[in-house]
Design an enzyme around this catalytic site. Structure first.
Site, PDB file in Angstrom:
ATOM      1  N   HIS A  54      50.717  85.853  43.927  1.00 46.96           N
ATOM      2  CA  HIS A  54      51.856  86.603  43.429  1.00 46.96           C
ATOM      3  C   HIS A  54      52.773  86.938  44.613  1.00 46.96           C
ATOM      4  O   HIS A  54      52.444  88.036  45.443  1.00 46.96           O
ATOM      5  CB  HIS A  54      51.453  87.938  42.633  1.00 46.96           C
ATOM      6  CG  HIS A  54      52.535  88.863  42.059  1.00 46.96           C
ATOM      7  ND1 HIS A  54      52.620  90.080  42.377  1.00 46.96           N
ATOM      8  CD2 HIS A  54      53.387  88.732  41.180  1.00 46.96           C
ATOM      9  CE1 HIS A  54      53.639  90.657  41.389  1.00 46.96           C
ATOM     10  NE2 HIS A  54      54.049  89.697  40.832  1.00 46.96           N
ATOM     11  N   HIS A  96      62.264  88.875  44.840  1.00 44.52           N
ATOM     12  CA  HIS A  96      61.827  89.292  43.555  1.00 44.52           C
ATOM     13  C   HIS A  96      62.949  90.091  42.875  1.00 44.52           C
ATOM     14  O   HIS A  96      63.146  89.895  41.820  1.00 44.52           O
ATOM     15  CB  HIS A  96      60.797  90.199  43.562  1.00 44.52           C
ATOM     16  CG  HIS A  96      59.979  91.102  42.556  1.00 44.52           C
ATOM     17  ND1 HIS A  96      60.598  92.065  42.026  1.00 44.52           N
ATOM     18  CD2 HIS A  96      59.275  90.281  41.623  1.00 44.52           C
ATOM     19  CE1 HIS A  96      60.068  92.190  40.725  1.00 44.52           C
ATOM     20  NE2 HIS A  96      59.204  91.266  40.577  1.00 44.52           N
TER      21      HIS A  96
END
Length: 379
Positions: A54, A96
């Site tokens: 992640h 992100h």
């Protein structure tokens, strides 16, 4: 995985072509059959869950840095995640958030470039400007302190220069190189961040990202790739209008995370909603709170039927995000959390900031073996 709510545009209208002015370049791939998206766990030759790094090895190094991706590869992650936004000149950048200020020193370097909400947006900067920014651990904008204080230290002002933003093209080059030099094949798991918002800014990010993926060979049959997005219409467009046969993951969020989204997330988690998703996607990516929403009065964790219901319609389940330093209350240790999801719920993969811990946990499973590529399924 989550996006912050976006500010309205407070500048001159974009000069780049709109959707009507700039037709999408079609990437020629075999058009899938109506059942092509049903990349069922039952069709997989190997049931061991995949480990998805992640934002890289983000528990150890700042998120979405090339150093963090190399570390995740070395730790044995099966897939590396790439969150994608566009620069003002239309280059896919691995970041992100739509905004820059929580993970870079943009406020110090470009103090006058914030929008009316006090945030700095990547799409307001050309790539050459983005390359000037230093990247650091994520800060809480309300306190100015690290969100995860036990991770890589923030250090004195200027220490952000250790890490920089990079492009999707650069990351794919790194991963291909590591796959070759190590002899171990790690896949990619790109996320298209807010494509509808990018369209409102004059950019078709979907077509732009597809061109990069095609150039690196990731649209070929059998490549180790999943493409994820929170927007169902974007995934339907990939499957239909753009004729993409790559495995797609429908991410599941909460309505209050960004109220302007037209996605009906509560319905998408119902049996009927999951059956609809199975018509265009290979799997779903739920928040772990959708599966373990809390505890019963006895203290025992409550569990929903989401995983079983998704499996019943042939969907893979890849929940997010597993963090050693953010285990939900009442669930014990990080290993306890993994045990519930892997042994009890039998998920097909997991997004984790600590890929090494997940790899080691799975290595101890009886009958452990390497997970199969999406290309080995009937797709």
């Amino acid at each position: 995985m989550l996006l912050k709510r976006m500010a309205p545009v407070q500048r001159e209208p974009p000069t780049r072509p709109t959707r009507d002015e700039a037709p999408v370049r079609r990437i020629m791939c075999p058009r899938p059959s109506p059942l092509a998206a049903r990349h069922s766990p039952l069709k997989m030759s190997n049931p061991r869950p995949i480990v998805i790094a992640h934002r890289g090895a983000s528990g150890y190094l700042p998120e979405h840095t090339l150093a963090g991706k190399a570390m995740a590869h070395a730790m044995g992650a099966d897939y590396l995640e790439q969150d994608l936004v566009l620069s003002r000149d239309g280059v896919p950048v691995v970041l992100h958030d739509l905004q820059l200020d929580e993970v870079t020193d943009v406020a110090r370097r470009f103090p006058a470039r914030a929008r009316s909400d006090g945030r700095w947006y990547a799409i307001d900067f050309d790539l050459v400007e983005l390359r000037r920014l230093g990247v650091r651990e994520r800060l809480d904008p309300a306190t100015g302190r690290a969100v995860y204080p036990e991770r890589f230290p923030l250090g004195p002002e200027g220490a952000e220069g250790l890490f920089r933003l990079h492009t999707l093209d650069e990351e794919l080059t790194l991963i291909r190189g590591l796959n070759r030099s190590t002899g171990r094949e790690a896949g990619i798991y790109p996320e298209l961040k807010a494509p509808a918002w990018h369209r409102s800014e004059g950019h078709d990010m979907v077509a732009t990202v597809l061109q990069v993926l095609e150039r690196h060979g990731y649209l070929e049959p059998g490549e180790r790739i999943y493409v994820q997005c929170f927007e169902p219409e974007t995934l339907k467009r990939l499957r239909g209008e753009l004729g993409q046969a790559v495995p797609l993951t429908q991410l599941l969020g909460e309505p209050h995370w960004w109220p302007e989204s037209p996605a009906d997330f509560p319905r998408m988690r119902t049996p009927a909603g999951l059956a609809e998703i199975a018509g265009y996607a290979a799997g779903v990516g739920p928040w772990i709170g959708h599966i373990l929403p809390g505890r019963q009065s006895t203290g025992v964790p409550r569990r929903t039927d989401l995983v079983a219901e998704a499996h019943a319609v042939g969907l893979l389940v890849h929940p997010y995000s597993f963090r050693r330093d953010q285990v939900p209350e009442g669930l014990g240790t990080f290993e306890d959390l993994l045990r519930i999801f892997v042994h009890d719920l039998k998920v097909d993969g997991l997004f984790t900031d600590f890929p090494d811990l997940a790899v080691h946990f799975l290595a101890a499973m009886p009958g452990r073996s390497t997970p199969s590529s999406p290309g080995t399924a009937t797709f």
